[in-house]
Design a protein around this motif. Structure first.
Motif, PDB file in Angstrom:
ATOM      1  N   GLN A  96       8.970  53.933 -20.607  1.00 23.07           N
ATOM      2  CA  GLN A  96       8.183  55.126 -20.277  1.00 23.07           C
ATOM      3  C   GLN A  96       8.777  56.366 -20.946  1.00 23.07           C
ATOM      4  OE1 GLN A  96       8.330  54.880 -16.059  1.00 23.07           O
ATOM      5  NE2 GLN A  96       6.759  53.307 -15.943  1.00 23.07           N
ATOM      6  N   LEU A  97      10.116  56.440 -20.959  1.00 22.64           N
ATOM      7  CA  LEU A  97      10.755  57.601 -21.590  1.00 22.64           C
ATOM      8  C   LEU A  97      10.499  57.620 -23.100  1.00 22.64           C
ATOM      9  CD1 LEU A  97      14.144  58.050 -19.767  1.00 22.64           C
ATOM     10  CD2 LEU A  97      12.252  59.643 -19.869  1.00 22.64           C
ATOM     11  N   GLY A  98      10.461  56.416 -23.694  1.00 23.14           N
ATOM     12  CA  GLY A  98      10.171  56.314 -25.132  1.00 23.14           C
ATOM     13  C   GLY A  98       8.803  56.923 -25.425  1.00 23.14           C
ATOM     14  N   TRP A  99       7.807  56.528 -24.614  1.00 21.47           N
ATOM     15  CA  TRP A  99       6.452  57.050 -24.846  1.00 21.47           C
ATOM     16  C   TRP A  99       6.378  58.537 -24.492  1.00 21.47           C
ATOM     17  CZ3 TRP A  99       4.198  54.507 -28.221  1.00 21.47           C
ATOM     18  CH2 TRP A  99       4.266  53.102 -28.265  1.00 21.47           C
ATOM     19  N   LEU A 100       7.128  58.941 -23.478  1.00 21.80           N
ATOM     20  CA  LEU A 100       7.135  60.364 -23.107  1.00 21.80           C
ATOM     21  C   LEU A 100       7.665  61.213 -24.265  1.00 21.80           C
ATOM     22  CD1 LEU A 100       6.846  62.550 -20.782  1.00 21.80           C
ATOM     23  CD2 LEU A 100       9.312  62.288 -20.531  1.00 21.80           C
ATOM     24  N   SER A 101       8.730  60.706 -24.916  1.00 23.96           N
ATOM     25  CA  SER A 101       9.307  61.483 -26.021  1.00 23.96           C
ATOM     26  C   SER A 101       8.298  61.607 -27.164  1.00 23.96           C
ATOM     27  CB  SER A 101      10.622  60.864 -26.496  1.00 23.96           C
ATOM     28  OG  SER A 101      10.413  59.544 -26.914  1.00 23.96           O
ATOM     29  N   LEU A 105       6.761  65.179 -28.191  1.00 27.72           N
ATOM     30  CA  LEU A 105       6.906  65.637 -29.577  1.00 27.72           C
ATOM     31  C   LEU A 105       5.532  65.870 -30.206  1.00 27.72           C
ATOM     32  CD1 LEU A 105       9.451  66.064 -31.284  1.00 27.72           C
ATOM     33  CD2 LEU A 105       9.059  63.835 -32.310  1.00 27.72           C
ATOM     34  N   GLY A 106       4.592  64.957 -29.913  1.00 27.09           N
ATOM     35  CA  GLY A 106       3.223  65.072 -30.454  1.00 27.09           C
ATOM     36  C   GLY A 106       2.579  66.380 -30.011  1.00 27.09           C
ATOM     37  N   ALA A 133       7.325  58.679 -34.103  1.00 24.87           N
ATOM     38  CA  ALA A 133       6.373  57.922 -33.275  1.00 24.87           C
ATOM     39  C   ALA A 133       6.587  56.423 -33.446  1.00 24.87           C
ATOM     40  CB  ALA A 133       4.940  58.296 -33.650  1.00 24.87           C
ATOM     41  N   LEU A 134       7.163  56.019 -34.582  1.00 22.23           N
ATOM     42  CA  LEU A 134       7.481  54.594 -34.791  1.00 22.23           C
ATOM     43  C   LEU A 134       8.892  54.270 -34.292  1.00 22.23           C
ATOM     44  CD1 LEU A 134       6.064  54.041 -38.386  1.00 22.23           C
ATOM     45  CD2 LEU A 134       5.155  53.101 -36.263  1.00 22.23           C
ATOM     46  N   ALA A 140      13.422  52.852 -27.704  1.00 22.77           N
ATOM     47  CA  ALA A 140      13.171  52.675 -26.263  1.00 22.77           C
ATOM     48  C   ALA A 140      13.125  51.179 -25.935  1.00 22.77           C
ATOM     49  CB  ALA A 140      11.855  53.341 -25.880  1.00 22.77           C
ATOM     50  N   LYS A 141      12.548  50.393 -26.844  1.00 21.16           N
ATOM     51  CA  LYS A 141      12.468  48.943 -26.616  1.00 21.16           C
ATOM     52  C   LYS A 141      13.876  48.336 -26.577  1.00 21.16           C
ATOM     53  CE  LYS A 141      10.514  44.695 -28.208  1.00 21.16           C
ATOM     54  NZ  LYS A 141      10.066  43.895 -29.286  1.00 21.16           N
TER      55      LYS A 141
END
Ligand SMILES: Nc1nc2c(ncn2[C@@H]2O[C@H](COP(=O)(O)OP(=O)(O)OP(=O)(O)O)[C@@H](O)[C@H]2O)c(=O)[nH]1
Length: 331
Positions: A96-101, A105-106, A133-134, A140-141
């Motif tokens: 979730q933190l990976g996607w939040l970042s 940023l986006g 984004a990549l 995060a994974k």
């Protein structure tokens, strides 16, 4: 510090940098105070790791916006923030933190491009966004996998601890009565001897044997015999003082270790046990079952080998049996 350096080098506006610095100081102090004053003690994560990481991601997004020249650094620092999750957060939270970042940023890059396209050139910003984004979800994974591994290891460690506890229990306890077994009795005896190395106090041992136990087994069956052994152990245990040790020696034999006890005191304790055993219902759920025990008592002579002490207690028990049972004799 980085902000101060950026201002000093003319890479960032000092007003914006000061506002960001105030935000960082206020946020960090708030989190620090909450932790230090114990307000987070009841929380699942008292260190507020998740909150600190979310705060760091938001601050880094703001830092991206106010440091056009050094903005490329911010996604790298975000990646570092995400790695910390592996040590404390569950795998799902790392994701979730990976996607939040990426999201943060986006939004940040989108707003910058919209508000100041002459500074944040849209085509360049697209690249500035696409790479993190990549990379950020990939990191995060990795953090999530490390976190899963950490949790698995912790579970394995807990299971190992439980198994070791069970092994220790099996190695030291008699399964039927729950009393220390013979091996553990020797350990406790050794421990007692080490503790009282002055050699001045008296230590007694008593070997107890249920009289005519075979009759109980023969008449009522082995299961009732087992129950009688368990209840007998319970009755004796209620007569012990702190520090006394009662162990199952084997079969229908039990051994008592009485530290700091004179032979006369040992005989009194055994008499107390004999009286406690006198009620038939004590022995079994079947009140017709009644039994007594015989005992051999002896004091350990200083520096005497344990086997010699035991042999003396055994001889005293043998004599008690031969003198009519239901009694304790001293040797
Ligand atoms: N139910 C049960 N019986 C046991 C256990 N261990 C030993 N016994 C029995 O205890 C009995 C001991 O018998 P003996 O050694 O002849 O002694 P006793 O009948 O108590 O006679 P004295 O000791 O001479 O008074 C045997 O029948 C064993 O089978 C056990 O764990 N459970």
């Amino acid at each position: 510090m980085l902000e101060a350096l950026a201002v000093w080098m003319g890479l960032a506006s000092w007003v914006q940098a000061s506002m960001l610095a105030v935000l960082i100081i206020v946020g960090q102090c708030g989190i620090y105070l909450a932790i230090r004053t114990g307000r987070t003690k009841g929380f699942k994560d008292p260190a507020l790791t998740l909150m600190q990481m979310v705060f760091a991601i938001v601050v880094l997004t703001l830092a991206y916006a106010i440091n056009p020249s050094a903005r490329g650094l911010m996604p790298m620092i975000m990646a570092l923030v995400l790695v910390f999750g592996a040590f404390i957060l569950p795998p799902a939270r790392c994701w979730q933190l990976g996607w939040l970042s990426v999201f943060s940023l986006g939004i940040g890059i989108g707003l910058c491009t919209w508000q100041a396209p002459h500074i944040f050139e849209p085509r360049i910003e697209l690249f500035h966004f696409l790479l993190p984004a990549l990379v950020l979800p990939a990191i995060a994974k990795l953090a999530a996998q490390l976190s899963a591994l950490r949790i698995k290891l912790r579970h394995q460690k807990d299971a190992l601890g439980l198994a070791l506890g069970k092994v220790h229990e099996l190695a030291t306890r008699d399964e039927l009565t729950g009393l220390p077994n013979r091996r553990h009795f020797y350990e406790l005896w050794d421990y007692e001897l080490q503790r009282r190395h002055d050699g001045h106090t008296t230590l007694c041992i008593c070997l107890l044997d249920i009289d005519h136990f075979k009759h109980i087994n023969d008449r009522y069956g082995h299961q009732v015999g087992d129950e009688a052994l368990r209840l007998f152990a319970n009755i004796l245990s209620t007569c012990l003082r702190a520090g006394d040790v009662l162990a199952r020696w084997g079969g229908e034999e039990f051994m008592l270790l009485l530290p700091d006890t004179t032979p006369d005191e040992a005989l009194k304790i055994l008499e107390r046990m004999r009286l406690a055993c006198n009620t038939p219902v004590n022995w079994s759920s079947n009140p017709t079952i009644q039994a007594t025990f015989s005992a051999g008592v002896t004091a350990q002579i200083p520096r005497e080998e344990r086997d010699e002490t035991i042999a003396r207690a055994d001889a005293a028990l043998y004599a008690a049996k031969h003198q009519g049972r239901n009694q304790a004799l001293l040797r």
